[in-house]
Design an enzyme around this catalytic site. Structure first.
Site, PDB file in Angstrom:
ATOM      1  N   LYS A 116       0.841  -1.205   0.000  1.00 39.38           N
ATOM      2  CA  LYS A 116       0.000   0.000   0.000  1.00 39.38           C
ATOM      3  C   LYS A 116       0.875   1.254   0.000  1.00 39.38           C
ATOM      4  O   LYS A 116       0.620   2.206  -0.751  1.00 39.38           O
ATOM      5  CB  LYS A 116      -0.944  -0.020   1.214  1.00 39.38           C
ATOM      6  N   GLN A 163      -4.151  -1.931   9.839  1.00 37.22           N
ATOM      7  CA  GLN A 163      -4.020  -3.277   9.274  1.00 37.22           C
ATOM      8  C   GLN A 163      -4.479  -4.331  10.281  1.00 37.22           C
ATOM      9  O   GLN A 163      -4.037  -4.332  11.428  1.00 37.22           O
ATOM     10  CB  GLN A 163      -2.555  -3.522   8.861  1.00 37.22           C
ATOM     11  N   ASP A 219     -10.888   2.431   4.258  1.00 35.49           N
ATOM     12  CA  ASP A 219     -11.147   0.993   4.107  1.00 35.49           C
ATOM     13  C   ASP A 219     -12.652   0.705   4.087  1.00 35.49           C
ATOM     14  O   ASP A 219     -13.068  -0.413   3.770  1.00 35.49           O
ATOM     15  CB  ASP A 219     -10.516   0.209   5.284  1.00 35.49           C
TER      16      ASP A 219
END
Ligand code: NAP
Length: 296
Positions: A53, A97, A120
């Protein structure tokens, strides 16, 4: 033979368009979009995902910040770190994460991210807004699937879509999206899971089958209605000593068996996978521009 949906090619073309928009933002005197990633502990797979990312940010001209924390960080300390990002107007998007260490409640962390920075799309407000058809950050993998369907002009209206898997990040949002009144929607949707009876018969009724169960090559020819569109979200590492890396990536669909039967199919790798990061970048660009949640 079916058409192979080339996720890598679609992702590359979307990346070029995003990089172009970033150049235009900068040329107009604005700063580049800024994505912040929080990584707790030293999980190998998480390290790779976050590194990819951050790398994508660099390639597309985004700013990025990686905040790494020791696995002993307390939940209160982590929530404070999230709040600091929320409060920083120079930071547009935040991802934490997963998985997190067991002593930290992931739902509490997700709910602490401000919805306007939740690129997200995991915050209950974004999931709720998506379900209501309001502007929202849509989680990256389902959004990537929609973009593939759009790119290949795959008709969805009136089709029966069967989703295998009901996870919060893939199957559940996918099922909500496919039934929406939207160009890539208007399906009649069946959401299946590990307790579904007669899964094979359910899948045989699918005009569009989306497999997201995390069981390599589980979907066989017997699951397929001839002419179906098959989207394989699965991504499992299998030990393969013939590869330099020592592993191979397998999808949830037995490609060799299924591909000859369907109209369109995503391969693994180079299908849905490359779309996921692009969707995250797209959401971060939307956050920087204040499209979903206007900036003050
Ligand atoms: P997950 O959280 O483990 O969820 C799996 C889902 O599949 C659950 O709902 C489970 O049912 C269901 N399931 C498991 N075995 C089943 C069976 N035999 N029959 C029917 N349903 C079954 O997984 P996930 O996070 O959604 O990920 C799914 C797969 O997609 C994984 O391979 C993952 O690596 C991959 N993935 C890929 C990307 C990408 O970028 N391409 C992104 C995210 C995930 P229950 O709810 O009843 O347990």
């Amino acid at each position: 033979m079916s058409q192979i949906i080339d996720g890598k090619m679609v992702a590359e073309s979307m990346k070029s368009a995003i990089a172009q928009e970033v150049n235009e933002l900068i040329a107009s005197g604005k700063r580049p979009p800024h994505l912040v990633a929080i990584l707790v502990g030293e999980n190998g797979a998480s390290e790779t995902y976050v590194a990819n990312k951050v790398k994508s940010c660099g390639e597309l001209g985004f700013a990025s910040t990686l905040l790494r924390f020791d696995p002993t960080i307390t939940e209160a300390e982590l929530l404070k770190a999230v709040q600091d990002v929320n409060d920083n107007p120079e930071m547009d998007g935040l991802i934490v994460q997963l998985p997190l260490p067991n002593h930290i409640n992931p739902d509490r962390v997700m709910e602490t991210i401000h919805p306007s920075k939740d690129v997200d799309g995991f915050h209950p407000i974004n999931i709720g807004r998506m379900a209501k058809g309001l502007p929202a950050y849509i989680s990256a993998t389902p959004q990537g699937v929609l973009d593939l369907l759009a790119y290949y002009n795959i008709e969805t209206a009136g089709k029966h879509c069967v989703v295998v898997g009901r996870s919060q990040i893939v199957g559940l949002p996918m099922s909500i999206l496919m039934q929406r009144n939207h160009p890539q929607g208007n399906c009649t949707v069946t959401l299946t899971h590990s307790r579904t009876a007669n899964l094979e018969e359910m899948c045989q009724q699918a005009d569009i089958l989306i497999a997201a169960l995390g069981k390599p090559e589980f979907i066989k020819a017997a699951h397929i209605k001839p002419g179906a569109v098959v989207i394989d979200v699965g991504l499992t590492r299998i030990v393969d000593t013939s590869k330099k890396s020592g592993f191979a990536l397998k999808g949830d669909v037995d490609f060799e068996e299924v591909a000859p039967l369907c109209s369109n199919i995503t391969p693994v790798p180079k299908g849905v996978g490359p779309m996921t990061i692009v969707s995250l970048m797209k959401n971060t660009l939307l956050a920087a521009k204040g499209v979903i949640y206007p900036k003050n």
